[in-house]
Write an enzyme that holds these catalytic residues in place. Sequence first.
Site, PDB file in Angstrom:
ATOM      1  N   PRO A 144       0.794  -1.229   0.000  1.00 33.86           N
ATOM      2  CA  PRO A 144       0.000   0.000   0.000  1.00 33.86           C
ATOM      3  C   PRO A 144       0.829   1.282   0.000  1.00 33.86           C
ATOM      4  CG  PRO A 144      -0.940  -1.589   1.533  1.00 33.86           C
ATOM      5  CD  PRO A 144       0.355  -2.175   1.052  1.00 33.86           C
ATOM      6  N   GLU A 261       8.403  -9.637 -16.782  1.00 28.13           N
ATOM      7  CA  GLU A 261       7.029  -9.147 -16.804  1.00 28.13           C
ATOM      8  C   GLU A 261       6.856  -8.071 -17.868  1.00 28.13           C
ATOM      9  OE1 GLU A 261       3.689  -7.290 -13.718  1.00 28.13           O
ATOM     10  OE2 GLU A 261       5.823  -7.106 -13.253  1.00 28.13           O
ATOM     11  N   ARG A 287     -18.460   0.549 -43.211  1.00 30.98           N
ATOM     12  CA  ARG A 287     -19.355   1.627 -42.791  1.00 30.98           C
ATOM     13  C   ARG A 287     -19.458   2.705 -43.874  1.00 30.98           C
ATOM     14  NH1 ARG A 287     -23.559   3.105 -39.460  1.00 30.98           N
ATOM     15  NH2 ARG A 287     -23.260   5.197 -38.576  1.00 30.98           N
ATOM     16  N   LEU A 357     -14.749   3.998 -34.985  1.00 31.72           N
ATOM     17  CA  LEU A 357     -16.072   3.393 -34.831  1.00 31.72           C
ATOM     18  C   LEU A 357     -17.089   4.378 -34.262  1.00 31.72           C
ATOM     19  CD1 LEU A 357     -14.231   0.822 -35.186  1.00 31.72           C
ATOM     20  CD2 LEU A 357     -15.852  -0.358 -33.706  1.00 31.72           C
TER      21      LEU A 357
END
Length: 399
Positions: A144, A261, A287, A357
């Site tokens: 924390p 990682e 579209r 979009l």
Amino acid sequence: MDLELTDTERLLRDTFRSYFTREIEPHVPAMESGSMLPYELMRPMHQALGLDALLSRKPRGDEGGGRDQGTDTTGLAANTARYARTTFSVEMARISPSFTLSYGASLGLFAGNVLGKGTPEQIERFARPVLRAEKIGCWGLTEPGSGSDALGGMKTTARRDGDGFVLNGSKTFITNAPYADVFLILARLDDGAEGIDGSIESFIVERGTPGLTTGPPMKKMGMRGSPTGEIFLDEVRVPADQLLGGGVSERGHVKASLATERVGLAVMSYGIAERCYEIARDYALERRQFGRPIAEYQMIQSRLARMYVALSNCRRIVYADWLAGRTLRESIADVCAGKLYCGEMGTFVAFEAIHILAGNGYMEEYVVERLARDAKLIELGGGTTEMQILTIARELLRK
């Protein structure tokens, strides 16, 4: 533009894509809502794709800690294996970055660390079941009060007591914590013994150990299908044989783990960017507005072109070993540069896709809004963008 693949490599890509589309994608809404956990899909995936034998091999780390050198470094078969490892993660991330995150934390950060640094007994008892996806692991580093200063600010302690250790402290933002079976907990030794007092070590702790508890899954902006939570340690007694490797002085090894990682996160970002680009490109061709496809308008073309530039550059980073035909040795600066660039470009491409979009891009059914939310985590997890920059500068200016 497609990569120039051999027939075998194309078959591998198509196999992975077909499996993840068929077996994982239908469950994404349930995982995102929390009504289904990702873990129940992992063991069937291993069995269907024959992953157990491949992932049980012990890797040999390189100088930067970011690339796997557990296979031969020359020859066509070795290069196909490099392609397969990267593409497996890319195709998984295209479908569900959340699933990829939980899978990578379990097999990579827990099992990978135990496999690389543990004793033979620890590898057999703790790493192998996680590598077979029979159990789920997590890696407890962040606390924390210490995010970027994870080591310097670490408050979790391990006190030597008889033939074992007693752990106290807490961890937060830990992937898989709410449901993990085994935990790799980093703690500062606090026993006053000369030469080791204050050093940081890793301890393997099993769920059910008295004093170890976990919080519920946190509510997050993205990566909602990957449970994230807190770990609480209250006088948790750990046998000496669960001190990773018998004691390996974790400061250097944590850096290697973070490098691994970061390579994985860069690959995830590329998978996100690739799918968002393809969705946006196909949508622009279909579209129609003002009587013609929106792909014919220069502003849409400009967005697609810039998205492709980012995608093309990321591809060269994540497939560097395969393109070179050998396992490259990367510095810490190289690893951080790859994570920083791919992380930023993954978010950029995802949000550009939303623009193309438009209103549909803001809707869940078109996928890109979820991928955009997921992409943002990669700029924060595994070290923020700012920490990548600081680390790169420090490495470049080191005398």
